[in-house]
Design a protein around this motif. Structure first.
Motif, PDB file in Angstrom:
ATOM      1  N   GLU A 171       0.842  -1.205   0.000  1.00 31.72           N
ATOM      2  CA  GLU A 171       0.000   0.000   0.000  1.00 31.72           C
ATOM      3  C   GLU A 171       0.877   1.254   0.000  1.00 31.72           C
ATOM      4  O   GLU A 171       1.774   1.398   0.821  1.00 31.72           O
ATOM      5  CB  GLU A 171      -0.911   0.008   1.231  1.00 31.72           C
ATOM      6  CG  GLU A 171      -1.877  -1.169   1.276  1.00 31.72           C
ATOM      7  CD  GLU A 171      -2.641  -1.251   2.589  1.00 31.72           C
ATOM      8  OE1 GLU A 171      -2.498  -0.324   3.423  1.00 31.72           O
ATOM      9  OE2 GLU A 171      -3.359  -2.247   2.805  1.00 31.72           O
ATOM     10  N   ASP A 172       0.602   2.145  -0.940  1.00 33.77           N
ATOM     11  CA  ASP A 172       1.364   3.389  -1.058  1.00 33.77           C
ATOM     12  C   ASP A 172       0.523   4.389  -1.850  1.00 33.77           C
ATOM     13  O   ASP A 172       0.334   4.239  -3.053  1.00 33.77           O
ATOM     14  CB  ASP A 172       2.693   3.128  -1.784  1.00 33.77           C
ATOM     15  CG  ASP A 172       3.534   4.383  -1.945  1.00 33.77           C
ATOM     16  OD1 ASP A 172       3.190   5.409  -1.343  1.00 33.77           O
ATOM     17  OD2 ASP A 172       4.544   4.326  -2.689  1.00 33.77           O
ATOM     18  N   ASN A 173       0.019   5.409  -1.160  1.00 34.18           N
ATOM     19  CA  ASN A 173      -0.862   6.384  -1.803  1.00 34.18           C
ATOM     20  C   ASN A 173      -0.138   7.643  -2.285  1.00 34.18           C
ATOM     21  O   ASN A 173      -0.778   8.593  -2.727  1.00 34.18           O
ATOM     22  CB  ASN A 173      -1.983   6.798  -0.831  1.00 34.18           C
ATOM     23  CG  ASN A 173      -2.900   5.628  -0.508  1.00 34.18           C
ATOM     24  OD1 ASN A 173      -3.158   4.782  -1.369  1.00 34.18           O
ATOM     25  ND2 ASN A 173      -3.383   5.566   0.720  1.00 34.18           N
ATOM     26  N   ARG A 174       1.172   7.659  -2.207  1.00 35.61           N
ATOM     27  CA  ARG A 174       1.920   8.839  -2.654  1.00 35.61           C
ATOM     28  C   ARG A 174       1.699   9.075  -4.154  1.00 35.61           C
ATOM     29  O   ARG A 174       1.714   8.141  -4.942  1.00 35.61           O
ATOM     30  CB  ARG A 174       3.419   8.668  -2.403  1.00 35.61           C
ATOM     31  CG  ARG A 174       3.830   8.640  -0.940  1.00 35.61           C
ATOM     32  CD  ARG A 174       5.321   8.319  -0.839  1.00 35.61           C
ATOM     33  NE  ARG A 174       5.629   7.028  -1.433  1.00 35.61           N
ATOM     34  CZ  ARG A 174       6.816   6.681  -1.917  1.00 35.61           C
ATOM     35  NH1 ARG A 174       7.826   7.546  -1.875  1.00 35.61           N
ATOM     36  NH2 ARG A 174       7.024   5.481  -2.432  1.00 35.61           N
ATOM     37  N   GLN A 175       1.519  10.335  -4.491  1.00 38.31           N
ATOM     38  CA  GLN A 175       1.343  10.700  -5.892  1.00 38.31           C
ATOM     39  C   GLN A 175       2.704  10.995  -6.537  1.00 38.31           C
ATOM     40  O   GLN A 175       3.679  11.287  -5.845  1.00 38.31           O
ATOM     41  CB  GLN A 175       0.456  11.946  -6.000  1.00 38.31           C
ATOM     42  CG  GLN A 175      -0.939  11.769  -5.404  1.00 38.31           C
ATOM     43  CD  GLN A 175      -1.765  10.727  -6.128  1.00 38.31           C
ATOM     44  OE1 GLN A 175      -1.895  10.790  -7.351  1.00 38.31           O
ATOM     45  NE2 GLN A 175      -2.314   9.781  -5.394  1.00 38.31           N
ATOM     46  N   VAL A 176       2.752  10.909  -7.860  1.00 41.61           N
ATOM     47  CA  VAL A 176       3.936  11.367  -8.587  1.00 41.61           C
ATOM     48  C   VAL A 176       3.890  12.885  -8.516  1.00 41.61           C
ATOM     49  O   VAL A 176       3.066  13.534  -9.155  1.00 41.61           O
ATOM     50  CB  VAL A 176       3.922  10.878 -10.048  1.00 41.61           C
ATOM     51  CG1 VAL A 176       5.068  11.512 -10.837  1.00 41.61           C
ATOM     52  CG2 VAL A 176       4.043   9.355 -10.090  1.00 41.61           C
ATOM     53  N   ASP A 177       4.775  13.439  -7.693  1.00 43.96           N
ATOM     54  CA  ASP A 177       4.706  14.860  -7.340  1.00 43.96           C
ATOM     55  C   ASP A 177       5.473  15.699  -8.352  1.00 43.96           C
ATOM     56  O   ASP A 177       6.594  16.141  -8.121  1.00 43.96           O
ATOM     57  CB  ASP A 177       5.280  15.056  -5.930  1.00 43.96           C
ATOM     58  CG  ASP A 177       4.883  16.390  -5.335  1.00 43.96           C
ATOM     59  OD1 ASP A 177       4.269  17.190  -6.049  1.00 43.96           O
ATOM     60  OD2 ASP A 177       5.192  16.632  -4.161  1.00 43.96           O
ATOM     61  N   TYR A 178       4.850  15.942  -9.507  1.00 44.56           N
ATOM     62  CA  TYR A 178       5.540  16.646 -10.572  1.00 44.56           C
ATOM     63  C   TYR A 178       5.471  18.165 -10.436  1.00 44.56           C
ATOM     64  O   TYR A 178       6.047  18.894 -11.228  1.00 44.56           O
ATOM     65  CB  TYR A 178       5.011  16.222 -11.942  1.00 44.56           C
ATOM     66  CG  TYR A 178       3.527  16.444 -12.161  1.00 44.56           C
ATOM     67  CD1 TYR A 178       3.064  17.559 -12.846  1.00 44.56           C
ATOM     68  CD2 TYR A 178       2.596  15.511 -11.700  1.00 44.56           C
ATOM     69  CE1 TYR A 178       1.714  17.750 -13.054  1.00 44.56           C
ATOM     70  CE2 TYR A 178       1.241  15.696 -11.914  1.00 44.56           C
ATOM     71  CZ  TYR A 178       0.803  16.820 -12.597  1.00 44.56           C
ATOM     72  OH  TYR A 178      -0.537  17.017 -12.810  1.00 44.56           O
TER      73      TYR A 178
END
Length: 374
Positions: A228-235
Motif C-alpha cells: 500500500e502506497d498512496n503517494r502521488q507522482v509529485d511533478y
C-alpha cells in the motif's frame, strides 16, 4: 482511489556507464568514477564489494585491479538533461528523483499502447537509441511497487506488478531490506522482533508495530508489507533544500574519520543538487556531539552556484570553525536558498565579463561616431 499505473526508471550505473560508452576499452573491467570517494561503481567492481560513497583507498583493498576514472560532472549533467527531456516528451507527470532516475505517471498514456511490456521495452529502447545507455524499468500500480520492480532484473531489464496480489506474493519471502527506506540500522532493530523477511511483518498488527517502532515507522512498515502506497507522482513539487545526514553507532573522534564522513555526505548532497538541476546560495553544516549538543554553521554565498569546488571550499571553511574536542554522533549537510538553473543569476566573473564586453561595444560605437563626424 483511481487505479494508477506508475513507471520507475533507473539508469544502470549511470556515471560508470557513460565512461564505458565513451571509452569501450573499460568494458568488462572493474572500474569506478570518483576522486577520493567513489561516485559510481561498474557492475564488475560491485562483485568485489566496491560501492558508491566508499573511499577509493578502501575499494583498492577489495579490488587491486580497480580502474579509477575522474568525475566529469558537466558531461553527466548534459546527458541527464537529455534523458529528462526525452521522458518529458511522453508526459509532464514526472518526478525526477536524481540525475539518473524518476517516477512517471503513465495511467493515461498506457492506454495508447498494446501492453505494459511493450511500453517498457519501447521506453528502454528510446533511452538507448538517444544516449547509448541502458536503464532498468519497473511498472507498478503505485510508486512503491514500481520502485521495487525496477530493481528486479537489473541491469537493463524490466519487471511489472499488475496489482497488490502479485506484489505481496513476490516480496513475501524477500529480506526486509527490499523495502525502500529500511536501512541497516532499522534492520537490526527489526531483527530483535524476528522480522527478517517482509512476510514476517504480517505476524504483527499495525498497533503492535506502532508500539514497537513508533507511529511513522510502524505504519510505514505495515503498509509497505501489504503493497500500500498512496503517494502521488509529485511533478509540481517545489524543493526548498536538499541535504543528507548520518548518525554513527560508534561516535567519531579522529579528524580523518570526520573528514571522510563529511566527504561522503557532501557527495550525496551535491549529487542531488545537480541531479535536480538546481543552484544553491546557502550551505549548512550540522554537528551533534556525544552529549547530544547540536550546533549548525551556515554560510550564504554571493551568487547561486552548483560548483562542487566552490561548495567544497565553503564546507571546509565552515568546518574549520567547529570545535571537535568532543566525539561526534551525527553529521549533516544541507544546501538551501535554491533556484532552478535556467533562471540563475550571473556569477561575479560573468558580470565582469559582461561589463567588459559592454564597455568594448560602447568604445567601438564612440569611435564610429568620431570617424563619421570627421
Amino acid at each position: 482511489m483511481k487505479e494508477r499505473t506508475i513507471l520507475h526508471y533507473d539508469m544502470d550505473a549511470f556515471y560508470a556507464s557513460v565512461e564505458i560508452r565513451d571509452n569501450p576499452s573499460l568494458k568488462g573491467k572493474p572500474m569506478v568514477v570518483g576522486g577520493t570517494v567513489i561516485t559510481t561503481a561498474s557492475y564488475e567492481a560491485r562483485k568485489f564489494g566496491v560501492r558508491s560513497a566508499m573511499s577509493v583507498m578502501e575499494a583498492r583493498k577489495l579490488c587491486p585491479n580497480l580502474v579509477v576514472v575522474p568525475v566529469s560532472m558537466g558531461k553527466y549533467l548534459e546527458i541527464s538533461s537529455k534523458i529528462k527531456n526525452l521522458v518529458l516528451k511522453l508526459t509532464d507527470k514526472v518526478e525526477f528523483i536524481a540525475s539518473d532516475e524518476g517516477y512517471v505517471d503513465i495511467t493515461e498514456i498506457i492506454k495508447k499502447y498494446p501492453s505494459k511490456e511493450y511500453f517498457a521495452l519501447r521506453f528502454q529502447r528510446g533511452i538507448y537509441e538517444n544516449t547509448g545507455l541502458t536503464c532498468s524499468v519497473g511498472i507498478g500500480y503505485n510508486k512503491l511497487s514500481a520502485k521495487i520492480a525496477s530493481d528486479v532484473k537489473k541491469p537493463a531489464g524490466y519487471h511489472i506488478f499488475n496489482d497488490s496480489k502479485e506484489f505481496v506474493k513476490f516480496i513475501g519471502e524477500k529480506n526486509i531490506k527490499i523495502i525502500p527506506g529500511v536501512g541497516k540500522k532499522f534492520q537490526e532493530i527489526l531483527a530483535e522482533k524476528n522480522i527478517l523477511t517482509v512476510g514476517d511483518v504480517h505476524n504483527f498488527s499495525v498497533y503492535e508495530l506502532i508500539s514497537y517502532f513508533g507511529k511513522s515507522r510502524g505504519e510505514f512498515l505495515y503498509c509497505s508489507s501489504k503493497g500500500e502506497d498512496n503517494r502521488q507522482v509529485d511533478y509540481k513539487r517545489r524543493v526548498h533544500s536538499v541535504g543528507n545526514e548520518s548518525t554513527f553507532k560508534y561516535p567519531l573522534e579522529s579528524e580523518i574519520e570526520i573528514k571522510r564522513e563529511l566527504e561522503n555526505i557532501f557527495h550525496k548532497t551535491h549529487e542531488r543538487l545537480v541531479g535536480k538541476g538546481l543552484l544553491c546560495k546557502t550551505l549548512t553544516l550540522k554537528v551533534r556531539f556525544e552529549n547530544r549538543r547540536t550546533i549548525t554553521r551556515s554560510k550564504t554565498l554571493e551568487n547561486f552556484v552548483d560548483s562542487r569546488e566552490i561548495l567544497e571550499n565553503t564546507l571546509e571553511n565552515i568546518n574549520e570553525s567547529v570545535d571537535y574536542s568532543m566525539k561526534v554522533k551525527l553529521l549533516g549537510i544541507s544546501l538551501g536558498a535554491l533556484t532552478q538553473k535556467s533562471v540563475r543569476q550571473l556569477s561575479f566573473s560573468e558580470r565582469e565579463l559582461f561589463k567588459k564586453k559592454n564597455s568594448v561595444d560602447l568604445l567601438k560605437e564612440k569611435i564610429k561616431k568620431i570617424e563619421k563626424n570627421d
